[in-house]
Design an enzyme around this catalytic site. Sequence first.
Site, PDB file in Angstrom:
ATOM      1  CE  LYS A   1      -8.976   8.666  -9.148  1.00 41.66           C
ATOM      2  NZ  LYS A   1     -10.073   8.179 -10.007  1.00 41.66           N
TER       3      LYS A   1
ATOM      4  N   GLY B   1     -12.814   2.856 -21.516  1.00 42.74           N
ATOM      5  CA  GLY B   1     -11.487   3.240 -21.021  1.00 42.74           C
ATOM      6  C   GLY B   1     -11.529   3.925 -19.667  1.00 42.74           C
TER       7      GLY B   1
ATOM      8  CB  VAL C   1      -3.308   8.203 -19.424  1.00 41.30           C
ATOM      9  CG1 VAL C   1      -2.763   9.595 -19.101  1.00 41.30           C
ATOM     10  CG2 VAL C   1      -4.454   7.847 -18.474  1.00 41.30           C
TER      11      VAL C   1
ATOM     12  CB  ILE D   1     -12.261  18.090 -12.051  1.00 42.08           C
ATOM     13  CG1 ILE D   1     -13.385  17.275 -12.672  1.00 42.08           C
ATOM     14  CG2 ILE D   1     -12.808  19.233 -11.225  1.00 42.08           C
ATOM     15  CD1 ILE D   1     -14.220  16.540 -11.635  1.00 42.08           C
TER      16      ILE D   1
ATOM     17  N   GLY E   1     -11.204   8.811 -18.636  1.00 43.75           N
ATOM     18  CA  GLY E   1     -11.251   8.820 -20.102  1.00 43.75           C
ATOM     19  C   GLY E   1      -9.991   9.462 -20.660  1.00 43.75           C
TER      20      GLY E   1
ATOM     21  CE  LYS F   1      -5.743   5.959 -10.917  1.00 49.13           C
ATOM     22  NZ  LYS F   1      -6.979   5.923 -11.598  1.00 49.13           N
TER      23      LYS F   1
ATOM     24  CD  GLU G   1      -7.577   2.526 -12.064  1.00 46.49           C
ATOM     25  OE1 GLU G   1      -6.367   2.343 -11.949  1.00 46.49           O
ATOM     26  OE2 GLU G   1      -8.066   3.558 -12.550  1.00 46.49           O
TER      27      GLU G   1
HETATM   28  N1  HSE Z   1     -10.572   4.080 -13.013  1.00 48.59           N
HETATM   29  C1  HSE Z   1     -10.561   5.470 -12.730  1.00 48.59           C
HETATM   30  C2  HSE Z   1     -11.995   5.961 -12.659  1.00 48.59           C
HETATM   31  C3  HSE Z   1      -9.814   6.203 -13.797  1.00 48.59           C
HETATM   32  O1  HSE Z   1     -12.894   5.223 -13.076  1.00 48.59           O
HETATM   33  O2  HSE Z   1     -12.234   7.058 -12.176  1.00 48.59           O
HETATM   34  C4  HSE Z   1      -9.538   7.632 -13.491  1.00 48.59           C
HETATM   35  O3  HSE Z   1      -8.734   7.786 -12.360  1.00 48.59           O
END
Ligand code: HSE
Length: 396
Positions: free
Chosen positions: A199, A181, A12, A130, A297, A99, A184
């Site tokens: 989330k 990428g 990020v 999004i 990503g 998150k 986690e």
């Molecule tokens: N590991 C998370 C995913 C990254 O795959 O959605 C984005 O929050």
Amino acid sequence: MVKIGLLGHGVVGTGVVEVLKNKAEQLVELTGEKIEVKSVLVRHDYDVDYKEKFVYDFDEILNDDEISIVVEAIGGTDPAYRYVKSALEKGKSVVTSNKELVAKHGYELMNIADEKNINFMFEAAVGGAIPVIHGVRNCLKANKVNSIAGILNGTTNYILTKMIDEKQSFDIALKAAQELGYAEADPSADVDGIDTCRKICILADIIYGNHILPEDVHTEGIRNVRIEDVDILKLVGGAVKLLGVAKRTEDDKLFIMTAPHVVFNQGILYAANDVFNAAQLETDNAGLMSFYGRGAGSLPTASAVVNDIVECVCADGTIYPSWADENAKMVADYKTVPYQFYVNVSDDAEKVEEIFPTAEIIHVKGCTAFITEKISENELGEKLSGFTVNSVLRAL
Ligand code: HSE
């Protein structure tokens, strides 16, 4: 000139540097200010052409009065929580994609931002690129959101898609997601549904106005999804997706959970594949509404982070109010709320017809699968007591 202190230089963090650079002119036009990363907190050196910005001690950013916005891209809560809290207390707005931090400490951090008349922003924490947080906060004020269901984890959606469409093994698909990428640092947070849970909690916080803690939310991941069920469901236009779901119950509690669900071939939850995330909302005035886009990503996540930076730059004080303090009591017992289920048993269809007369039976060689009417998980368990059960999945 607006100066940014960036914490973290991973997927990020590097994306944020890149987007701020490749959109520099556009951002000046939008905000009237040049936005520049002044310092990047790193743990070790990287071979990049802005090495002179690297700092190794957070206090250099905290005590730098030129830095008005801190971007947290470290992840996890230690030390991210300490850093973010002290930055807000110092009067610096914070933008994060974290998150875990928001799901756990969002209430407290938003209140600090409110007291200081600054902003704590986290669009990138849910759904990557999004604008689902902005959508529910800004654009549905004339609505009551009755429910939300979302594919909120790119890694598991990528893995499920590869397993279903390309017959890739779980391990190979996970490795590819890591290389891209998406995953986690500890991919069990993806695979075991923990990331999705965080989330859906954040979305529920915003929609229902109470801080819902992840530990109060029943969470299942995708490890037990059987390829046999995926293949059977394909025959009838169904797919298995890991969903976070939240909706008000009739007694004004909140049904909220994360679990693999069967979805059918209408709508965005069925269509969203690979790293794409999707959320479907039921609202009273606007009706059914969908959000769809890249959920993970580097550049997609940075896109949401940089949009939040722009809002902080343009804001005249706190933009978004906090939700109320934690209220676990509003979380309903998920086993008592009526739901449809997909069930796969080794018994014959006649037995299913006898015990579940209204079920829709999917006849498959060697076993019997069916979709129940709405029934609570407790009642389902009782009715299935005499069956040889191979699998049970929730169905939307
Ligand atoms: N590991 C998370 C995913 C990254 O795959 O959605 C984005 O929050």
